[in-house]
Motif scaffolding. Structure first.
Motif, short mmCIF file in Angstrom:
data_model
loop_
_atom_site.label_atom_id
_atom_site.label_comp_id
_atom_site.label_asym_id
_atom_site.label_seq_id
_atom_site.Cartn_x
_atom_site.Cartn_y
_atom_site.Cartn_z
N GLY A 1 0.83 -1.19 0.00
CA GLY A 1 0.00 0.00 0.00
C GLY A 1 0.86 1.24 0.00
N GLY A 2 0.24 2.39 -0.16
CA GLY A 2 0.98 3.63 -0.18
C GLY A 2 1.24 4.16 1.21
N GLY A 3 1.89 5.29 1.27
CA GLY A 3 2.07 5.98 2.53
C GLY A 3 3.41 5.79 3.19
N PHE A 4 4.10 4.67 2.90
CA PHE A 4 5.39 4.44 3.55
C PHE A 4 6.10 3.31 2.84
CE2 PHE A 4 8.28 3.15 7.03
CZ PHE A 4 8.76 4.40 7.40
N ASN B 1 1.24 2.90 34.20
CA ASN B 1 -0.08 2.31 34.46
C ASN B 1 -1.08 2.57 33.34
OD1 ASN B 1 0.55 1.11 36.92
ND2 ASN B 1 0.23 3.01 38.04
N THR B 2 -0.59 3.07 32.22
CA THR B 2 -1.46 3.33 31.07
C THR B 2 -1.86 2.03 30.38
OG1 THR B 2 -0.52 5.53 30.67
CG2 THR B 2 -1.54 4.43 28.79
N ASP B 3 -3.12 1.94 30.00
CA ASP B 3 -3.62 0.82 29.21
C ASP B 3 -3.38 1.18 27.74
OD1 ASP B 3 -4.88 -1.43 28.29
OD2 ASP B 3 -6.90 -0.79 28.80
N ALA B 4 -2.25 0.71 27.20
CA ALA B 4 -1.76 1.20 25.92
C ALA B 4 -2.05 0.26 24.77
CB ALA B 4 -0.26 1.48 25.99
N PHE B 5 -2.44 0.85 23.63
CA PHE B 5 -2.70 0.12 22.40
C PHE B 5 -1.88 0.78 21.28
CE2 PHE B 5 -6.21 -0.77 25.07
CZ PHE B 5 -6.80 -1.95 24.66
N GLY B 6 -1.32 -0.04 20.40
CA GLY B 6 -0.59 0.48 19.26
C GLY B 6 -1.17 -0.08 17.97
N SER B 7 -1.31 0.79 16.97
CA SER B 7 -1.82 0.32 15.68
C SER B 7 -0.88 0.78 14.56
CB SER B 7 -3.24 0.86 15.42
OG SER B 7 -3.20 2.24 15.13
N GLU B 8 -0.84 -0.01 13.52
CA GLU B 8 0.00 0.28 12.35
C GLU B 8 -0.63 -0.43 11.16
OE1 GLU B 8 2.39 1.26 9.57
OE2 GLU B 8 2.86 2.09 11.56
N ILE B 9 -0.59 0.21 10.02
CA ILE B 9 -1.22 -0.41 8.85
C ILE B 9 -0.39 -1.54 8.28
CG2 ILE B 9 -0.27 1.15 7.10
CD1 ILE B 9 -3.18 1.17 5.90
N PHE B 10 0.94 -1.48 8.47
CA PHE B 10 1.82 -2.49 7.90
C PHE B 10 2.29 -3.48 8.96
CE2 PHE B 10 2.64 1.23 5.07
CZ PHE B 10 2.09 0.68 3.91
N HIS C 1 1.39 11.31 5.82
CA HIS C 1 1.48 10.18 4.89
C HIS C 1 0.13 9.82 4.27
CE1 HIS C 1 5.62 8.98 6.03
NE2 HIS C 1 5.28 9.41 7.23
N ILE C 2 -0.95 10.38 4.80
CA ILE C 2 -2.30 9.96 4.43
C ILE C 2 -3.01 11.08 3.68
CG2 ILE C 2 -4.50 9.10 5.30
CD1 ILE C 2 -2.95 8.15 7.81
N LYS C 3 -3.45 10.79 2.47
CA LYS C 3 -4.13 11.80 1.65
C LYS C 3 -5.37 12.32 2.36
CE LYS C 3 -6.04 12.52 -2.98
NZ LYS C 3 -6.31 11.89 -4.31
N GLU C 4 -6.13 11.39 2.95
CA GLU C 4 -7.39 11.77 3.60
C GLU C 4 -7.15 12.07 5.08
OE1 GLU C 4 -6.69 8.87 2.25
OE2 GLU C 4 -8.05 8.40 0.59
N ASP C 5 -6.29 13.04 5.37
CA ASP C 5 -5.95 13.32 6.77
C ASP C 5 -7.16 13.82 7.57
OD1 ASP C 5 -5.99 15.74 5.34
OD2 ASP C 5 -4.45 16.67 6.60
N ALA D 1 9.97 9.69 1.84
CA ALA D 1 9.12 9.31 2.97
C ALA D 1 7.65 9.16 2.60
CB ALA D 1 9.26 10.33 4.10
N CYS D 2 7.31 9.40 1.33
CA CYS D 2 5.93 9.26 0.84
C CYS D 2 4.99 10.25 1.52
CB CYS D 2 5.42 7.84 1.05
SG CYS D 2 6.42 6.55 0.27
N HIS D 3 5.49 11.46 1.77
CA HIS D 3 4.64 12.49 2.35
C HIS D 3 3.64 13.01 1.33
CE1 HIS D 3 7.75 13.65 5.69
NE2 HIS D 3 7.20 12.46 5.88
#
Length: 295
Positions: A42-45, A110-119, A160-164, A199-201
């Motif tokens: 995909g695009g973006g990176f 003590n943070t309930d942390a979540f990480g997301s990434e498209i790749f 990186h995202i056209k639809e920011d 960087a696909c900006h």
């Protein structure tokens, strides 16, 4: 609450199986996959850059300084529990190799942390850094949550995202009332160079562009400043040479710096952070940070 992007309904469940339309997310090696069609391509990176980033960003002056600024502002504006050092429920979109996410989790234990990434290749690097954080593959234009998080972070992701603007509106929906969105982006189109192309900006933001887009989505702006401001003259010269072809472009040049130069630049950024802590807000800088609150 979970949010189904297939039928646009909310549902309360431990897993990602919609109670209304029964659509379900995939799971691979313990990672929930929400956008499988974009997990590998995909695009973006440039996905091959993740491995190099993971090796270099912990020593690079810019990544270290950005983390320090982010964490200080989180401590000042976003801390939910001073004694327990918690941001509440936190989601980082576009977490890449997990460098910022690890810094946040270390600072706010003590943070309930979540990480997301498209790749998935980025999440593979993040898994090596993080052993107590929920990781998911996700398209930030379709966040599968509503009224769920106290804080959402996006650090050099939106460009990186056209639809920011779509991403910003998705973040607004995913946040609880009174929740915060903290984002950093590259700034000033006149700093555009081959670095941005590589960087696909999609864009470098102008001074008020990000906060204006956040306001349209419904956010109240509670903090904003430029950073990498003291280094703008050097940055402009470097980017101009790359843009005009006066120096050969190497994508690792700004990451694998000479140790002495890296120390000098880091010292300049430490001085800049000190000025920001004293209340100075910069209008010009290589990057912009904005914090918005969901009203």
């Amino acid at each position: 609450m979970k949010f189904c992007n297939h039928c646009n309904s909310q549902y309360d469940a431990d897993d990602f199986i919609c109670s209304k339309c029964s659509s379900a997310a995939l799971v691979e090696d313990g990672i929930v996959i929400h956008a499988p069609e974009m997990a590998y391509v995909g695009g973006g990176f440039k996905t091959e850059a993740f491995e190099n980033l993971a090796k270099l960003e912990e020593k690079n002056f810019w990544f270290r300084s950005r983390n320090q600024l982010i964490i200080w502002l989180m401590q000042r504006f976003l801390l939910k529990n001073q004694q327990g050092q918690s941001l509440g429920k936190y989601l980082e979109i576009g977490c890449g190799t997990g460098y910022v996410l690890k810094g946040v989790k270390t600072a706010f234990n003590n943070t309930d942390a979540f990480g997301s990434e498209i790749f998935l290749s980025g999440l593979e690097q993040a898994k090596g850094r993080l052993d107590d954080i929920n990781l998911m593959q996700m398209d930030a234009r379709a966040i599968p949550y509503q009224d769920e998080f106290d804080v959402v972070g996006a650090f050099d992701v939106l460009e990186h995202i056209k639809e920011d603007e779509k991403v910003i509106s998705e973040v607004y929906r995913a946040l609880k009332l009174g929740g915060f969105f903290i984002a950093t982006v590259p700034q000033h189109h006149w700093l555009w160079s081959q670095v941005d192309d590589y960087a696909c900006h999609q864009r470098r933001y102008e001074a008020n562009e990000l906060q204006d887009k956040m306001k349209v989505a419904g956010f109240k702006i509670v903090e904003t400043t430029s950073f990498v401001s003291l280094l703008v003259p050097l940055m402009y010269i470097s980017r101009s040479q790359k843009r005009d072809g006066r120096t050969e472009f190497n994508p690792s040049d700004e990451l694998a710096l000479n140790p002495v130069l890296n120390f000098i630049l880091y010292t300049a950024m430490k001085l800049e952070l000190g000025l920001i802590k004293l209340g100075i807000r910069f209008s010009i800088g290589g990057s912009r940070l904005v914090i918005g609150k969901k009203q």
